[in-house]
Write a protein that holds these residues in place. Structure first.
Motif: not given
Length: 218
Positions: A28, A31, A47, A60, A64-65, A67-69, A71-72, A74
């Protein structure tokens, strides 16, 4: 719009993987807010927000939250997609604007961002995919109709040809010279017919495709 962009682009990447495209990963951009070669510090698409008026303090953004979720876990969930698009629709309904760092020509950079309204178009991946499928189906149906009409023209041409030959054979005393004259005339007429038919197809391709899509007869 950032959450919706992230979700829709990841769905497009997933479809590419399903179709056999060798995707190694997704990066992405970016960042955090940064300096762009063409647009300087004007764009704010990170982000993480960078406050240059406050000692480069980072904040943030909601994306950000998200995309983090993703990624975590998948994966992209239906609620994530629905919520992201609901945010876009709410912005459109409220007449909200967003920063834009390019001039009207889409190429020249701006020193200071201008505010532009959110688009009310459905630009989600599924909508674009559906439009592509519709166009493919329209082209396929147009080709089928064209092929059917071509076969009909060929059949009529053959029938006319056989009829003319029958009339010619019924006339006594025809020699090879006259037959040669007939063949030349016949070939000329057939060539002219094919040329007219080809020109008609070229000039009416869009009409045929529209008729197929709308289910009309031509």
């Amino acid at each position: 719009m950032r959450p919706a962009y992230i979700v829709e682009h990841l769905l497009a990447v997933a479809r590419a993987v399903d179709e056999g495209v060798p995707v190694s990963g997704y990066l992405h951009w970016t960042i955090s807010d940064n300096w762009e070669w063409a647009d300087g510090y004007c764009p704010k698409f990170g982000l993480v927000d960078v406050d240059r008026a406050d000692n480069l303090r980072r904040h943030r953004r909601p994306s950000f939250a998200l995309f983090r979720d993703i990624v975590a876990k998948r994966r992209v969930t239906v609620p994530q997609r629905e919520d992201a698009w609901a945010q876009v629709q709410a912005a459109v309904a409220a007449g909200a604007t967003h920063r834009f760092c390019r001039a009207d020509d889409g190429q020249s950079s701006l020193d200071a961002a201008i505010e532009r309204p959110f688009s009310d178009k459905d630009w989600r991946f599924s909508a674009a995919e559906a439009e592509v499928d519709r166009q493919k189906e329209a082209r396929s149906q147009t080709q089928k109709h064209t092929s059917a009409v071509t076969d009909s023209v060929a059949e009529v041409t053959s029938t006319i040809n056989q009829t003319i030959w029958g009339m010619w054979d019924s006339i006594p005393g025809q020699d090879e010279v006259n037959a040669g004259v007939y063949n030349t005339l016949n070939d000329t007429m057939l060539g002219l017919g094919h040329a007219i038919w080809g020109n008609w197809l070229d000039s009416n391709e869009e009409v045929l495709e529209a008729a197929v899509v709308e289910g009309r007869e031509v």
